[in-house]
Design an enzyme around this catalytic site. Sequence first.
Site, PDB file in Angstrom:
ATOM      1  N   GLU A  79     -48.012   2.970   8.039  1.00 52.10           N
ATOM      2  CA  GLU A  79     -46.578   3.069   7.741  1.00 52.10           C
ATOM      3  C   GLU A  79     -45.879   1.715   7.822  1.00 52.10           C
ATOM      4  O   GLU A  79     -45.900   1.074   8.868  1.00 52.10           O
ATOM      5  CB  GLU A  79     -45.920   4.026   8.732  1.00 52.10           C
ATOM      6  CG  GLU A  79     -44.417   4.187   8.530  1.00 52.10           C
ATOM      7  CD  GLU A  79     -43.773   5.046   9.604  1.00 52.10           C
ATOM      8  OE1 GLU A  79     -42.608   5.450   9.400  1.00 52.10           O
ATOM      9  OE2 GLU A  79     -44.408   5.301  10.646  1.00 52.10           O
ATOM     10  N   GLU A 126     -37.450  12.854  10.645  1.00 55.36           N
ATOM     11  CA  GLU A 126     -37.445  11.862  11.717  1.00 55.36           C
ATOM     12  C   GLU A 126     -36.096  11.126  11.717  1.00 55.36           C
ATOM     13  O   GLU A 126     -36.005   9.943  11.401  1.00 55.36           O
ATOM     14  CB  GLU A 126     -38.601  10.865  11.543  1.00 55.36           C
ATOM     15  CG  GLU A 126     -38.827  10.025  12.790  1.00 55.36           C
ATOM     16  CD  GLU A 126     -39.889   8.957  12.593  1.00 55.36           C
ATOM     17  OE1 GLU A 126     -40.701   8.771  13.505  1.00 55.36           O
ATOM     18  OE2 GLU A 126     -39.905   8.304  11.533  1.00 55.36           O
TER      19      GLU A 126
END
Length: 259
Positions: A143, A240
């Site tokens: 990521e 998130e």
Amino acid sequence: MPKLAANLTMLYNEVPFLDRFALAAQDGFQAVEFLFPYAFKAEDIRQRLDANGLQLVLHNLPAGNWDAGERGIACHPDRTAEFRDGVASAIAYARVLGVGQLNCLAGKVPAGVADATLHKTLVENLRYAAAELKKAGLKLLVEPINTFDIPGFYLHGSAQTLALLDEVGADNAFLQYDIYHMQRMEGELAATLQKQLARIAHLQLADNPGRNEPGTGEINYAFLFAFLDRIGYDGWIGCEYKPAAATRAGLGWIKALAQ
């Protein structure tokens, strides 16, 4: 409407971690994700998943001393042994928890280390992690993170991360694409999602600015959700974000976008 997973590190954080699973299920989530399971016994987390009919879709490899500000160690040449021990620990948890993919945070650039050394370390660590995860039937995700929120984070763009994965050369290694982080760093959300769809195994969301729930900022999530359905994204999207108030008070965005 894409499939949404509650990120239990960010959501319901007004209650103890193990109590968040029940709240997510009560609010209609069928899946959850979180940063790290390692402060708890894997069996205790699995019990909460099963009791609430939830699927775990993601957690991270160990990322160093999080409370001290570390955000990953995969690019740190002096911590390779620690990284590899972390891979083993993550796989052990994944087997109990039934998760199919683990995310690797590259980390912040350590002072005084040449870029060539950082790059070589990260490539070698990712090759190791991918090989170990493949033995366990797991995907490895990587990521990129925006450098406004985490200054000095080594991977900060989708093209940079995909080039790194090309060099790693593992068929079970994919991009984790966080819409919020990539809006801050590069924009071109829809174009990137469409172009790289086959290489993206997981999405995460928050709005910008503020990293709060969709509908509070500049990102057109109604468009993006319809677009993702149209191009055939069938993975999960991890919620998130930082609730602007209490988690449940802000969940109306899901119903609004589902209409």
